[in-house]
Scaffold this motif. Structure first.
Motif, PDB file in Angstrom:
ATOM      1  N   MET A 201      34.251  30.274  41.903  1.00  0.00           N
ATOM      2  CA  MET A 201      35.751  30.519  40.902  1.00  0.00           C
ATOM      3  C   MET A 201      36.816  30.898  42.089  1.00  0.00           C
ATOM      4  SD  MET A 201      36.753  32.144  37.827  1.00  0.00           S
ATOM      5  CE  MET A 201      38.210  33.180  37.909  1.00  0.00           C
ATOM      6  N   PHE A 202      36.190  32.180  42.421  1.00  0.00           N
ATOM      7  CA  PHE A 202      37.105  32.552  43.419  1.00  0.00           C
ATOM      8  C   PHE A 202      36.641  32.478  44.830  1.00  0.00           C
ATOM      9  CE2 PHE A 202      39.427  35.326  40.810  1.00  0.00           C
ATOM     10  CZ  PHE A 202      38.264  36.318  40.269  1.00  0.00           C
ATOM     11  N   ALA A 203      38.156  32.071  45.892  1.00  0.00           N
ATOM     12  CA  ALA A 203      37.464  31.155  47.410  1.00  0.00           C
ATOM     13  C   ALA A 203      37.820  32.841  47.557  1.00  0.00           C
ATOM     14  CB  ALA A 203      37.859  29.516  47.458  1.00  0.00           C
ATOM     15  N   THR A 204      37.299  32.687  48.464  1.00  0.00           N
ATOM     16  CA  THR A 204      37.536  34.076  49.644  1.00  0.00           C
ATOM     17  C   THR A 204      39.126  33.515  50.276  1.00  0.00           C
ATOM     18  OG1 THR A 204      36.440  33.612  51.501  1.00  0.00           O
ATOM     19  CG2 THR A 204      35.494  34.981  50.671  1.00  0.00           C
ATOM     20  N   LEU A 205      39.377  34.712  51.337  1.00  0.00           N
ATOM     21  CA  LEU A 205      40.795  33.985  51.987  1.00  0.00           C
ATOM     22  C   LEU A 205      39.722  33.116  52.828  1.00  0.00           C
ATOM     23  CD1 LEU A 205      43.156  34.887  52.457  1.00  0.00           C
ATOM     24  CD2 LEU A 205      43.073  36.678  53.819  1.00  0.00           C
ATOM     25  N   SER A 206      39.067  33.824  53.503  1.00  0.00           N
ATOM     26  CA  SER A 206      38.865  32.965  54.660  1.00  0.00           C
ATOM     27  C   SER A 206      38.646  31.648  54.676  1.00  0.00           C
ATOM     28  CB  SER A 206      37.522  33.972  55.761  1.00  0.00           C
ATOM     29  OG  SER A 206      36.973  34.523  55.169  1.00  0.00           O
ATOM     30  N   ASP A 207      38.037  30.916  53.300  1.00  0.00           N
ATOM     31  CA  ASP A 207      37.994  29.674  53.442  1.00  0.00           C
ATOM     32  C   ASP A 207      39.817  29.159  52.411  1.00  0.00           C
ATOM     33  OD1 ASP A 207      35.090  30.194  52.543  1.00  0.00           O
ATOM     34  OD2 ASP A 207      35.272  30.757  50.405  1.00  0.00           O
ATOM     35  N   ARG A 208      39.952  29.907  52.057  1.00  0.00           N
ATOM     36  CA  ARG A 208      41.293  29.171  51.716  1.00  0.00           C
ATOM     37  C   ARG A 208      41.729  29.263  52.947  1.00  0.00           C
ATOM     38  NH1 ARG A 208      43.796  30.059  47.053  1.00  0.00           N
ATOM     39  NH2 ARG A 208      42.305  30.848  45.651  1.00  0.00           N
ATOM     40  N   LEU A 209      42.246  30.181  54.224  1.00  0.00           N
ATOM     41  CA  LEU A 209      43.008  29.402  55.439  1.00  0.00           C
ATOM     42  C   LEU A 209      42.115  28.758  55.876  1.00  0.00           C
ATOM     43  CD1 LEU A 209      43.181  33.084  56.293  1.00  0.00           C
ATOM     44  CD2 LEU A 209      44.798  31.102  55.865  1.00  0.00           C
ATOM     45  N   ALA A 210      40.052  28.543  56.143  1.00  0.00           N
ATOM     46  CA  ALA A 210      39.913  27.461  56.716  1.00  0.00           C
ATOM     47  C   ALA A 210      40.547  26.795  56.121  1.00  0.00           C
ATOM     48  CB  ALA A 210      38.212  27.695  56.707  1.00  0.00           C
TER      49      ALA A 210
ATOM     50  N   LEU B  82      47.103  38.403  45.520  1.00  0.00           N
ATOM     51  CA  LEU B  82      47.031  38.687  43.704  1.00  0.00           C
ATOM     52  C   LEU B  82      45.459  38.724  43.413  1.00  0.00           C
ATOM     53  CD1 LEU B  82      50.434  36.306  43.504  1.00  0.00           C
ATOM     54  CD2 LEU B  82      49.797  39.059  43.389  1.00  0.00           C
ATOM     55  N   GLU B  83      44.747  37.549  43.291  1.00  0.00           N
ATOM     56  CA  GLU B  83      42.914  37.461  42.860  1.00  0.00           C
ATOM     57  C   GLU B  83      42.305  38.978  42.983  1.00  0.00           C
ATOM     58  OE1 GLU B  83      41.567  33.870  43.866  1.00  0.00           O
ATOM     59  OE2 GLU B  83      42.902  32.888  42.088  1.00  0.00           O
ATOM     60  N   ALA B  84      42.935  39.868  43.977  1.00  0.00           N
ATOM     61  CA  ALA B  84      42.425  40.925  44.402  1.00  0.00           C
ATOM     62  C   ALA B  84      43.133  41.807  43.575  1.00  0.00           C
ATOM     63  CB  ALA B  84      41.604  41.131  45.905  1.00  0.00           C
TER      64      ALA B  84
ATOM     65  N   VAL C 225      46.869  33.974  38.326  1.00  0.00           N
ATOM     66  CA  VAL C 225      46.979  32.722  39.314  1.00  0.00           C
ATOM     67  C   VAL C 225      47.264  31.350  38.877  1.00  0.00           C
ATOM     68  CG1 VAL C 225      47.646  31.926  41.703  1.00  0.00           C
ATOM     69  CG2 VAL C 225      46.995  33.890  41.447  1.00  0.00           C
ATOM     70  N   ALA C 226      45.946  31.954  38.355  1.00  0.00           N
ATOM     71  CA  ALA C 226      46.086  29.558  37.634  1.00  0.00           C
ATOM     72  C   ALA C 226      46.961  29.882  35.984  1.00  0.00           C
ATOM     73  CB  ALA C 226      44.291  29.533  38.020  1.00  0.00           C
ATOM     74  N   PRO C 227      45.871  30.433  35.658  1.00  0.00           N
ATOM     75  CA  PRO C 227      46.662  30.166  34.408  1.00  0.00           C
ATOM     76  C   PRO C 227      48.609  30.364  34.122  1.00  0.00           C
ATOM     77  CG  PRO C 227      45.696  31.094  33.892  1.00  0.00           C
ATOM     78  CD  PRO C 227      45.776  31.521  35.279  1.00  0.00           C
ATOM     79  N   THR C 228      49.290  30.967  35.370  1.00  0.00           N
ATOM     80  CA  THR C 228      51.040  31.006  35.602  1.00  0.00           C
ATOM     81  C   THR C 228      50.789  30.056  35.917  1.00  0.00           C
ATOM     82  OG1 THR C 228      50.587  33.483  36.052  1.00  0.00           O
ATOM     83  CG2 THR C 228      52.238  32.310  37.280  1.00  0.00           C
ATOM     84  N   GLN C 229      50.383  29.685  36.883  1.00  0.00           N
ATOM     85  CA  GLN C 229      50.740  28.194  37.560  1.00  0.00           C
ATOM     86  C   GLN C 229      50.813  27.290  36.631  1.00  0.00           C
ATOM     87  OE1 GLN C 229      49.787  28.474  40.909  1.00  0.00           O
ATOM     88  NE2 GLN C 229      51.629  27.669  42.093  1.00  0.00           N
ATOM     89  N   GLU C 230      49.905  27.489  36.065  1.00  0.00           N
ATOM     90  CA  GLU C 230      50.339  26.267  34.768  1.00  0.00           C
ATOM     91  C   GLU C 230      51.090  26.635  33.305  1.00  0.00           C
ATOM     92  OE1 GLU C 230      46.625  25.760  30.632  1.00  0.00           O
ATOM     93  OE2 GLU C 230      45.807  26.021  32.672  1.00  0.00           O
ATOM     94  N   LEU C 231      51.596  27.408  33.443  1.00  0.00           N
ATOM     95  CA  LEU C 231      52.252  27.713  32.685  1.00  0.00           C
ATOM     96  C   LEU C 231      53.852  27.705  33.219  1.00  0.00           C
ATOM     97  CD1 LEU C 231      53.073  29.179  29.255  1.00  0.00           C
ATOM     98  CD2 LEU C 231      53.486  31.077  30.674  1.00  0.00           C
ATOM     99  N   VAL C 232      53.557  27.348  34.629  1.00  0.00           N
ATOM    100  CA  VAL C 232      54.910  27.166  34.655  1.00  0.00           C
ATOM    101  C   VAL C 232      55.017  25.981  35.068  1.00  0.00           C
ATOM    102  CG1 VAL C 232      56.076  26.940  37.082  1.00  0.00           C
ATOM    103  CG2 VAL C 232      55.094  29.663  36.128  1.00  0.00           C
ATOM    104  N   ASP C 233      53.636  25.472  35.062  1.00  0.00           N
ATOM    105  CA  ASP C 233      54.373  23.478  35.612  1.00  0.00           C
ATOM    106  C   ASP C 233      54.578  23.079  34.255  1.00  0.00           C
ATOM    107  OD1 ASP C 233      53.883  23.324  37.680  1.00  0.00           O
ATOM    108  OD2 ASP C 233      51.298  23.277  37.794  1.00  0.00           O
TER     109      ASP C 233
END
Lengths: 521, 373
Positions: A1-10, A39-41, B120-128
């Motif tokens: 569901m939430f990927a961590t920052l480390s994942d994203r950066l990796a 933002l997710e945090a 983040v995800a719903p926002t993206q969806e809406l904007v798209d």
């Protein structure tokens, strides 16, 4: 569901290996990932923008481009910036020079003020203060009652002249409370106020009136760690309406990432002073900015894991199992495994625990698809075995296997796999426990009792075998040496906790063994 | 000794994973029965159909009558929302009415939605979606306000059944279980729902299964006393399941229409407490099916609201959401994400501290209020 920052950066950096330096586009991509992670945090948007800007600036300027591992560098920068904002200014409670110190609590409904008031009172009491709790929440039905019950639990007097439920004037109650405290020689007064919304001008005025009436030495803004983007608006509204000197984060025992801490600290410049994490009255402590930083970034948090483990684990049982793994006190059996598994379950869902281990990012997908009920099934299989089979799984032959499968409602092949895997795993753990520590765990920094551990480690190696020697003399010698080890160890393994700094360092350096991944294909 | 701990934890984790992954792999072949919890699309219809008597004359109306008329409630809701949230809609409209929509503008739109906790995800969806619609339809596009309204409505799924199932089948009482994290406003919500039901001339019984928090039972009792509803209680610290059981039993014996069960707040990551909640529901269902499980979400909650909704759904199969504290500056955008991912509709909104400040959630009114109309 939430990927961590480390994942994203990796992910972002995956294609960058071998590149001499980072381009502007790379840095932008990185910044975007950081932005999403924050933002997710639940870090407020204006704060995110400002923060990302700062990180970008630093990343462009220095270390990153030349570094071997840019992802790590960026994370380091982010972490440092976070700690700088969160912990820029730490301070203690100000006590009044003369007369009672007045602490006033303010916040939204349901932030946890009343509970916190009692926790704070208990904490102060442990610091040799004489707190007095004041029930100035006359709004919510039975808030007064709740404070009285909580006060009783922590053994602190509660000043509650009004019954509440909409009756009475909180300003007067607060004012009277000061007199009462002076009269009864309490040196700290904690005023619990009603929850109010930032947009409710009337209630904000009331809070300001209470403040003016009691002239508090500290006004604490109590905020729920789960709060979202609204944190900024609310924090600002309370700052303008009542004004406060410190922030208290509550419900940190939840799994919200608590970006609000960053938002509030950064927008208002008021430090987070306390953290409340749990339903027990003692679950209250000073705020640790560094841990919060890891949490916001959702980095693996060994420290929290270890802490939680210490709280929930049965220490004796765990030591026994660890000893067995290290080759002392018999073999690690399925019974031990079952016990350990049940203890680990108390910590929460397995996928979450695994997620807390650093370096688990690569298995995140598997973890998320992991069905927690798998554990129930394993438990069922083990519970369908006789004690003898659990102690020695080699016993299990075809007909036993069929019986176990039937008893647990599983397939024969499941039983098979479980037993095979158990042997494999046991071998690996024993290697890890005995073979000079963990592979991939670079020198554990100076721990108390290091010398003793080294000796303990040597002993089983000498014996070459876990079993007690057939020669009675040798067996006796073994036993003696074991007893010796036993006596050398501190009586209570948790009596002498290690220096937190060391622990932290160890946790940071800790990494999963490399061959771990091969089991996870 | 800390080394021991680290070793141990890792060891366990290793064993756990090895064994589990092994089983999983072998299990995949022979189709292990994994009764995963399905998000119910139309939660009002899962357990029982609300019987005829509950269904209102006008089909779209929720099954509740309110002490205050529906219209006035909605008007008030709209007023409240326009105070706190109109800014979002107005800001968006101002942005969308600009002549040229450049990337900065889109980013601003995105930011505005993010600030509402939409995620983040719903926002993206809406904007798209907005983007492609405006691009495709070009000059002939209906005015941006309509497009935005439609897209926001799509996210909220106006077709979802938002009626409260407050009646049981075969003359059994309807059982409403109210769950949520600490401080979301469960007890207050139960009190407010009780008022609504009483105003509708239904007989109600409250079950105070929050045996943990100090004075929670008294808080509920105060609500009950105000409208003359009886509260079934147990001593503090008893098993909440037993209180819930007693409440339902008494409710059936007394032949009431609805039993409302208040539970203690619990954080969704506390496995023990969540098990306890599962038990409460199981025990109730020994006597009568639970017709409605309401998750109370605080509008100020951020992205964690999603996790809350998911975990509570797994444990007790949430059928509806009550969004509280919507009268503040918080926008409650997280419900958009919740409904999008789990299909659990928002059924009620709490818009103030007054005893009647609970209104049925009407997505159109909600979106209209968002857009300042």
């Amino acid at each position: 569901m939430f990927a961590t920052l480390s994942d994203r950066l990796a992910d972002t950096f995956k294609n960058l290996r071998g590149k001499g330096r980072l381009s502007e586009a790379d840095i932008d991509a990185t910044a975007r990932e950081i932005r999403i992670a924050l933002l997710e945090a639940d870090v407020a948007l204006p704060v995110v923008k400002q923060f990302v800007g700062a990180v970008k600036e630093r990343a462009r300027g220095e270390e990153v481009s030349g570094a071997l591992n840019p992802a790590q560098q960026v994370i380091k920068i982010v972490n440092e910036e976070l700690v700088a904002i969160l912990g820029g200014e730490t301070r203690r409670l100000r006590y009044a020079k003369s007369g009672p110190t007045v602490i006033m609590l303010a916040g939204l409904q349901g932030a946890g003020k009343t509970t916190l008031a009692a926790k704070l009172a208990l904490w102060l009491k442990e610091q040799d203060k004489q707190p007095l709790l004041v029930a100035a929440d006359l709004q919510r039905p039975n808030a007064v009652n709740q404070l009285q019950v909580n006060g009783e639990r922590v053994g602190v007097k509660v000043f509650a002249p009004e019954p509440g439920n909409g009756v009475g004037d909180p300003v007067k109650v607060a004012r009277d409370a000061i007199e009462e405290a002076k009269r009864t020689l309490h040196d700290v007064v904690i005023v619990d106020t009603a929850g109010r919304l930032g947009v409710d001008a009337e209630m904000m005025q009331q809070a300001a009136d209470i403040r003016d009436a009691v002239n508090p030495d500290e006004v604490l803004f109590v905020v729920d760690a789960m709060i979202g983007q609204d944190a900024v608006t609310t924090a600002q509204a309370f700052l303008d309406g009542v004004g406060y000197d410190g922030v208290v984060l509550t419900k940190l025992d939840g799994d919200a990432r608590g970006g609000a801490a960053l938002s509030i600290a950064s927008i208002t410049g008021r430090p987070v002073m306390f953290a409340s994490a749990g339903e027990k009255m003692t679950d209250f402590d000073l705020f640790h900015p560094d841990r919060m930083a890891s949490r916001i970034l959702d980095m693996g948090d060994m420290l929290t894991l270890i802490e939680q483990a210490e709280k929930t684990f049965d220490a004796e049982q765990a030591m026994k199992a660890a000893d067995k793994l290290a080759g002392r006190g018999g073999e690690f059996t399925l019974t031990d495994f079952l016990e350990q598994m049940q203890q680990v379950r108390k910590l929460g869902s397995l996928s979450k625990i695994m997620g807390m281990l650093p370096g688990m990012a690569q298995f995140r997908d598997q973890l998320e698809n992991f069905d927690e009920r798998e554990i129930d099934r394993i438990e069922a299989i083990i519970c369908s075995m006789t004690p003898a089979e659990r102690a020695n799984p080699k016993l299990i032959d075809g007909s036993r296997r069929a019986r176990i499968a039937k008893g647990s409602g599983r397939q024969v092949s499941d039983v098979n796999t479980l037993v095979d895997r158990f042997f494999e795993a046991r071998k690996m753990m024993e290697q890890m426990a005995r073979g000079g520590g963990m592979p991939g765990m670079p020198g554990m920094p100076g721990m108390p009792g290091q010398g003793k551990r080294a000796k303990a480690k040597q002993a089983p190696k000498k014996g070459k075998s876990k079993r007690v020697s057939g020669n009675p003399a040798k067996a006796a010698a073994q036993k003696r040496s074991q007893e010796q080890q036993e006596s050398q160890r501190p009586a209570n393994p948790f009596g002498a906790p290690m220096d937190p700094a060391d622990l932290e360092k160890a946790a940071k350096e800790f990494q999963l063994p490399e061959d771990f991944s091969k089991f996870l294909k | 000794m800390a080394l021991e701990w680290i070793l141990l934890i890792v060891g366990i984790a290793v064993v756990g994973l090895l064994v589990l992954v092994g089983l999983l792999r072998s299990g995949r072949g022979d189709k292990v029965d994994t009764p995963t919890v399905q998000p119910t699309q139309a939660p009002g219809t899962d357990l029982l159909e609300p019987p005829e008597s509950v269904t209102e004359p006008e089909p779209s109306a929720p099954t509740l009558e309110r002490p205050e008329g529906r219209e006035s409630r909605l008007v008030r809701l709209r007023q409240r929302l326009s105070g706190s949230q109109g800014a979002l809609g107005r800001g968006l409209l101002a942005l969308l009415s600009r002549d040229r929509l450049d990337s900065d503008t889109w980013e601003d739109i995105e930011d505005t939605l993010l600030t509402a906790d939409i995620g983040v995800a719903p926002t993206q969806e809406l904007v798209d979606r907005l983007r492609s619609r405006l691009r495709v339809e070009g000059g002939e596009a209906p005015d941006p306000r309509t497009v935005l309204r439609e897209e926001l409505l799509t996210l909220l799924n106006p077709e979802a059944d938002r009626r409260l199932a407050v009646s049981g089948a075969d003359g059994q009482p309807g059982i409403v279980l109210v769950v949520g994290v600490n401080g979301a406003g469960k007890t207050t919500t139960v009190g407010k729902i009780a008022r609504i039901l009483v105003a509708e001339d239904r007989t109600v019984l409250l079950g105070a299964a929050d045996t943990f928090r100090a004075a929670a039972v008294e808080q509920l009792a105060t609500w009950g006393d105000r409208v003359g509803v009886e509260v079934v209680r147990g001593p503090e610290g008893t098993d909440p399941a037993s209180v819930a059981f007693d409440a339902v039993k008494q409710g059936i014996d007394a032949g009431v229409d609805t039993v409302l069960v208040d539970t203690a707040g619990r954080l969704q990551n506390k496995a023990g407490l969540m098990d306890e909640l599962g038990k409460v529901k199981r025990v109730i269902e020994k006597q009568a099916p639970v017709t409605e499980v309401l998750l109370v979400l605080d509008a100020t909650t951020g992205q964690n609201g999603m996790v809350q909704a998911r975990v509570f759904s797994e444990v007790v199969d949430v059928t509806g959401i009550v969004l509280t504290k919507l009268d503040g500056s918080a926008k409650g955008g997280i419900v958009v994400a919740v409904q999008r991912q789990l299909g659990v509709p928002v059924k009620l909104v709490g818009v103030g501290e007054g005893p009647d400040d609970l209104a049925p959630f009407d997505p159109e009114a909600f979106v209209d209020a968002l857009l300042g109309g």
